[in-house]
Design an enzyme around this catalytic site. Structure first.
Site, PDB file in Angstrom:
ATOM      1  N   ASP A   1       8.310   0.430  -6.431  1.00  0.00           N
ATOM      2  CA  ASP A   1       8.292  -1.142  -7.205  1.00  0.00           C
ATOM      3  C   ASP A   1       9.442  -0.730  -8.150  1.00  0.00           C
ATOM      4  O   ASP A   1       9.153   0.160  -9.095  1.00  0.00           O
ATOM      5  CB  ASP A   1       7.077  -1.509  -7.570  1.00  0.00           C
ATOM      6  CG  ASP A   1       5.952  -1.684  -6.888  1.00  0.00           C
ATOM      7  OD1 ASP A   1       6.380  -2.036  -5.622  1.00  0.00           O
ATOM      8  OD2 ASP A   1       4.796  -1.600  -6.923  1.00  0.00           O
TER       9      ASP A   1
ATOM     10  N   PHE B   1      11.398  -8.454  -1.748  1.00  0.00           N
ATOM     11  CA  PHE B   1      10.697  -7.500  -0.975  1.00  0.00           C
ATOM     12  C   PHE B   1      11.673  -6.961   0.261  1.00  0.00           C
ATOM     13  O   PHE B   1      11.670  -7.883   1.193  1.00  0.00           O
ATOM     14  CB  PHE B   1       9.093  -7.656  -0.569  1.00  0.00           C
ATOM     15  CG  PHE B   1       8.456  -6.536   0.051  1.00  0.00           C
ATOM     16  CD1 PHE B   1       8.039  -5.360  -0.596  1.00  0.00           C
ATOM     17  CD2 PHE B   1       8.486  -6.491   1.416  1.00  0.00           C
ATOM     18  CE1 PHE B   1       7.396  -4.236   0.113  1.00  0.00           C
ATOM     19  CE2 PHE B   1       7.629  -5.200   2.140  1.00  0.00           C
ATOM     20  CZ  PHE B   1       7.655  -4.208   1.402  1.00  0.00           C
TER      21      PHE B   1
ATOM     22  N   GLN C   1      -1.653  -8.718   4.539  1.00  0.00           N
ATOM     23  CA  GLN C   1      -1.054  -9.314   5.549  1.00  0.00           C
ATOM     24  C   GLN C   1      -1.741 -10.433   6.208  1.00  0.00           C
ATOM     25  O   GLN C   1      -1.266 -11.264   6.955  1.00  0.00           O
ATOM     26  CB  GLN C   1      -0.695  -8.002   6.758  1.00  0.00           C
ATOM     27  CG  GLN C   1       0.231  -7.455   6.696  1.00  0.00           C
ATOM     28  CD  GLN C   1       1.677  -7.783   6.781  1.00  0.00           C
ATOM     29  OE1 GLN C   1       1.898  -8.952   6.825  1.00  0.00           O
ATOM     30  NE2 GLN C   1       2.732  -6.985   6.636  1.00  0.00           N
TER      31      GLN C   1
ATOM     32  N   ASP D   1      -7.035  -0.729  -4.120  1.00  0.00           N
ATOM     33  CA  ASP D   1      -6.744   0.778  -3.101  1.00  0.00           C
ATOM     34  C   ASP D   1      -7.578   1.976  -3.893  1.00  0.00           C
ATOM     35  O   ASP D   1      -8.080   2.571  -3.248  1.00  0.00           O
ATOM     36  CB  ASP D   1      -5.170   0.879  -3.500  1.00  0.00           C
ATOM     37  CG  ASP D   1      -4.372   0.089  -2.902  1.00  0.00           C
ATOM     38  OD1 ASP D   1      -4.797  -0.702  -1.962  1.00  0.00           O
ATOM     39  OD2 ASP D   1      -3.216  -0.290  -3.209  1.00  0.00           O
TER      40      ASP D   1
END
Length: 327
Positions: free
Chosen positions: A12, A116, A173, A257
C-alpha cells in the site's frame, strides 16, 4: 502437517494532501480533468490478506506457508516475512509484472483518489497446490483468501478433488463475484470466514438462506467488529465471544486478517472454537491499535497477560502452555 495461506500479496502506497481535492476541481470541466497535488508524506505499508495472516501466525510461533503471486520487487517484503517466521519458498514470482499495489491519496476532508494495480496477483491461477503439499506435508488447512478469482477457484477445486481441508475466506472479492462463483468457493469448506455484512452478501448473492449456507460448510465464523465474533456449527449451540476489552482503536485495516491468524493458531494448538476465537480477538486488538497491518509487536508474556485480562486465568494458562515453548 502444514498450514497453507493462499491470498493476495500487495503493498500500500499511502499519501496525504493537506488541502481539499474539491477546491481544485471545476465541475464543468471534469471531462478534461488533469490535476496534480503536492503531497506531504508517503507511507509504504506491507499488505495483502495472505501475508497479513502469515505475519500474525508467525508472531504466535507458527510457521505458515505463504501461497500467492508477487513480482521481482518482492525481495524486501520476502525478507521481512521470513524474519517473522513465514515460509515464502512457494511464492510465485512473475517475470513481467510487479507485486500488486494500492495507491491512495487522502485529503484533509478524508476524500480519496485511489487505484489498485493487480499486477502479479493475476498469476495466482498458475499455482498448483499438490507440489507444495508434496514438500511441506499434508495440510491441516488450506485457507483460500481474497486473490485473483480464477486462482481462488483453482485452489478451491483442487482442495475438494484432493481432499485437502480448506477454509473459504472470499472477503473483498464477494462484491465482484456472482452467486455461482461464491457457491463454488464456499461449498464443502471446513470453515467459512466473513464479517457480518459479507455474510448477508453471501446469502443474497448465492440465494441460500443462513441455514442453507451452514449446510454447505462445516463451521461459519462471522466477525462482528467491536462486538466480537459469532461461531455457528451445525446443530451445536451458537458461540459468541466478546472482543478484547480496553482497546484504543487507531486504524481498522487488517483487523480481520489478524483475527483469522489468531483463530487458526488456536486450532493448530488444539483449542475449541471459543478459545481459538479468544486468541483471535486478542491478536486483532494489537492490530487495531497500530497504523499498518504488520507493525504491531508484543512479547509472548505480554500476549498471555492480555489474554488473562480479557478472558481469565484458564484462557491465559492454555495459551501460555503453547507460547512458553516458543522463543
Amino acid at each position: 502437517m502444514s498450514l497453507l495461506i493462499c491470498g493476495s500479496i500487495a503493498t500500500d502506497h499511502l499519501m496525504t494532501f493537506q488541502g481539499r481535492f474539491r477546491d481544485s476541481l471545476v465541475v464543468e470541466q471534469l471531462d478534461k480533468l488533469a490535476v496534480s497535488f503536492l503531497v506531504d508524506d508517503l507511507e509504504i505499508r506491507r499488505g495483502g490478506v495472505a501475508p497479513n495472516m502469515c505475519f500474525g501466525l508467525g508472531r504466535l510461533g507458527l510457521r505458515p506457508v505463504l501461497v500467492g503471486a508477487a513480482g521481482e520487487d518482492f525481495v524486501d517484503y520476502r525478507s521481512w516475512l521470513e524474519r517473522h517466521g513465514v515460509d515464502c519458498s512457494f511464492v510465485h514470482i512473475s517475470d513481467t509484472k510487479h507485486t500488486a499495489r494500492f495507491v491512495c491519496t487522502t485529503d484533509s476532508s478524508m476524500a480519496q483518489f485511489a487505484s489498485f494495480y493487480p499486477g502479479a496477483m493475476s498469476e495466482a491461477r498458475q499455482i498448483e497446490l499438490r507440489p507444495i503439499v508434496g514438500q511441506v506435508g499434508a495440510p491441516d488447512f488450506v485457507l483460500i483468501g481474497a486473490d485473483d478469482p480464477e486462482g481462488m477457484l483453482r485452489h478451491t477445486r483442487e482442495c475438494r478433488q484432493r481432499g485437502f481441508p480448506f477454509i473459504a475466506d472470499p472477503s473483498q472479492q464477494l462484491a465482484f463475484s456472482d452467486g455461482g462463483l461464491i457457491r463454488d468457493l464456499i461449498d464443502g469448506a471446513t470453515y467459512l470466514f466473513s464479517n457480518e455484512y459479507e455474510s448477508h452478501m453471501i446469502e443474497s448473492k448465492t440465494g441460500w438462506s443462513a441455514d442453507e449456507v451452514l449446510r454447505h460448510v462445516g463451521t461459519q465464523v462471522t466477525t462482528l467488529g467491536p462486538d466480537g465474533v459469532r461461531i455457528l456449527t451445525g446443530d451445536a449451540e451458537p458461540i459468541e465471544v466478546k472482543a478484547a476489552p480496553g482497546v484504543s482503536a487507531v486504524e481498522p485495516t487488517g483487523v480481520g486478517d489478524a483475527f483469522r491468524a489468531g483463530f487458526l493458531a488456536g486450532l493448530e494448538w488444539g483449542f475449541g472454537h471459543e478459545r481459538a476465537a479468544q486468541v483471535g480477538c486478542v491478536l486483532a486488538a494489537y492490530v487495531v491499535e497500530t497504523v499498518g497491518t504488520q507493525e504491531y509487536a508484543f512479547t509472548h508474556q505480554q500476549f498471555v497477560d492480555r489474554v488473562r485480562t480479557a478472558y481469565g486465568e484458564q484462557a491465559a494458562a492454555d495459551v501460555a502452555a503453547h507460547l512458553s515453548t516458543v522463543s
